[in-house]
Design an enzyme around this catalytic site. Sequence first.
Site, PDB file in Angstrom:
ATOM      1  N   HIS A 219      -1.490   5.192   9.657  1.00  0.00           N
ATOM      2  CA  HIS A 219      -0.207   5.900   9.606  1.00  0.00           C
ATOM      3  C   HIS A 219      -0.294   7.299  10.208  1.00  0.00           C
ATOM      4  O   HIS A 219       0.460   8.191   9.819  1.00  0.00           O
ATOM      5  CB  HIS A 219       0.288   5.981   8.161  1.00  0.00           C
ATOM      6  CG  HIS A 219       0.572   4.663   7.528  1.00  0.00           C
ATOM      7  ND1 HIS A 219      -0.416   3.815   7.088  1.00  0.00           N
ATOM      8  CD2 HIS A 219       1.748   4.028   7.263  1.00  0.00           C
ATOM      9  CE1 HIS A 219       0.126   2.725   6.574  1.00  0.00           C
ATOM     10  NE2 HIS A 219       1.442   2.832   6.658  1.00  0.00           N
TER      11      HIS A 219
ATOM     12  N   HIS B 265       0.819  -1.218   0.000  1.00  0.00           N
ATOM     13  CA  HIS B 265       0.000   0.000   0.000  1.00  0.00           C
ATOM     14  C   HIS B 265       0.859   1.279   0.000  1.00  0.00           C
ATOM     15  O   HIS B 265       0.477   2.283   0.578  1.00  0.00           O
ATOM     16  CB  HIS B 265      -0.955   0.001   1.205  1.00  0.00           C
ATOM     17  CG  HIS B 265      -0.270   0.019   2.539  1.00  0.00           C
ATOM     18  ND1 HIS B 265      -0.698  -0.754   3.598  1.00  0.00           N
ATOM     19  CD2 HIS B 265       0.792   0.723   3.025  1.00  0.00           C
ATOM     20  CE1 HIS B 265       0.067  -0.533   4.649  1.00  0.00           C
ATOM     21  NE2 HIS B 265       0.984   0.376   4.316  1.00  0.00           N
TER      22      HIS B 265
ATOM     23  N   HIS C 100      10.602  -3.938   4.060  1.00  0.00           N
ATOM     24  CA  HIS C 100      11.124  -2.603   3.783  1.00  0.00           C
ATOM     25  C   HIS C 100      11.440  -1.885   5.089  1.00  0.00           C
ATOM     26  O   HIS C 100      10.806  -2.125   6.112  1.00  0.00           O
ATOM     27  CB  HIS C 100      10.172  -1.763   2.931  1.00  0.00           C
ATOM     28  CG  HIS C 100       8.829  -1.458   3.521  1.00  0.00           C
ATOM     29  ND1 HIS C 100       7.902  -2.428   3.853  1.00  0.00           N
ATOM     30  CD2 HIS C 100       8.239  -0.276   3.822  1.00  0.00           C
ATOM     31  CE1 HIS C 100       6.808  -1.861   4.312  1.00  0.00           C
ATOM     32  NE2 HIS C 100       6.981  -0.545   4.321  1.00  0.00           N
TER      33      HIS C 100
ATOM     34  N   GLU D  68       4.604  -4.997   8.690  1.00  0.00           N
ATOM     35  CA  GLU D  68       3.230  -4.924   8.190  1.00  0.00           C
ATOM     36  C   GLU D  68       2.736  -6.265   7.647  1.00  0.00           C
ATOM     37  O   GLU D  68       1.526  -6.428   7.417  1.00  0.00           O
ATOM     38  CB  GLU D  68       3.129  -3.873   7.084  1.00  0.00           C
ATOM     39  CG  GLU D  68       3.253  -2.442   7.565  1.00  0.00           C
ATOM     40  CD  GLU D  68       3.307  -1.444   6.416  1.00  0.00           C
ATOM     41  OE1 GLU D  68       3.182  -0.247   6.686  1.00  0.00           O
ATOM     42  OE2 GLU D  68       3.488  -1.871   5.249  1.00  0.00           O
TER      43      GLU D  68
END
Length: 283
Positions: free
Chosen positions: A59, A12, A192, A239
Amino acid sequence: MAQLIGCIGTSHIPAIGGAIHKGLQQDPYWKPFFGGFPPIREWLGRVKPDVVVMFYNDHGLNFFLDKMPTFAVGAAPQYNNADEGWGIPTLPPFKGELDLSWQIINTLVEKEFDIVTCQEMLVDHACTLPLKLLWPEGDCPVTVVPICINTVQFPLPKASRVYAMGRAVGEAIAAWDSDKKVAVIGSGGLSHQLDGERAGHINKEFDLQFMESLQSNPEWATQFSIHELVEKTGTQGVELLMWLAMRAALTTGPASGVRKVHSNYHIPISNTATGLLALEKIV
């Protein structure tokens, strides 16, 4: 009873929204990513889900570091998107599925999950981008139940705890007194790290093993502690917990087997290993 038809895991990254807005889907940088979606859109066109349960991480749009619930479930008639500062156009509100929201909330509380119930809820790119990627044209054709999992502020929930929560959500869907078809989405990852000494960290070997495990051994990642997962996948790569909850939801009901519809893996998009996986529940 409701029919749980399958699940989709996807990345995303905010830059995806910018690429959609600028029409860059065929650009050489973006084409390997966007090229993974047509087979899954074709599958969705055949199975036609009515509702999406979305596992994602906020976020800072709805929750911030001073108030960060471990698990939060939306129970709103609609979910608004707002400007996050990424330059992504704000999308129209998404319709909620209130009856299923409360079915999930009541089931989770009964199973001793301490959750935050949100009767008003802003949803950020982690919720909106998967819907836009899967249904790029026109209004979103599904109603939504957003379930937020904290992967931002330590302490984070254990992988085994997230798996148990996802399984409980699947049980709630299976018991929902409705004739609607439900798909589950896990939004985030894969490996990441965007900051610190390991900025740019990507672990292709682990990512691919994790994606394969979701088909053959869905509990595989629960053997790792949160700190081990961060070490393997990066600070933001954790995530993958969304994908774990998503897959756990499909382990409930009279048949827990799955078949792969399609998958895609591409490195990198905005310093992120992008993953895509659709699994159909075998009934």
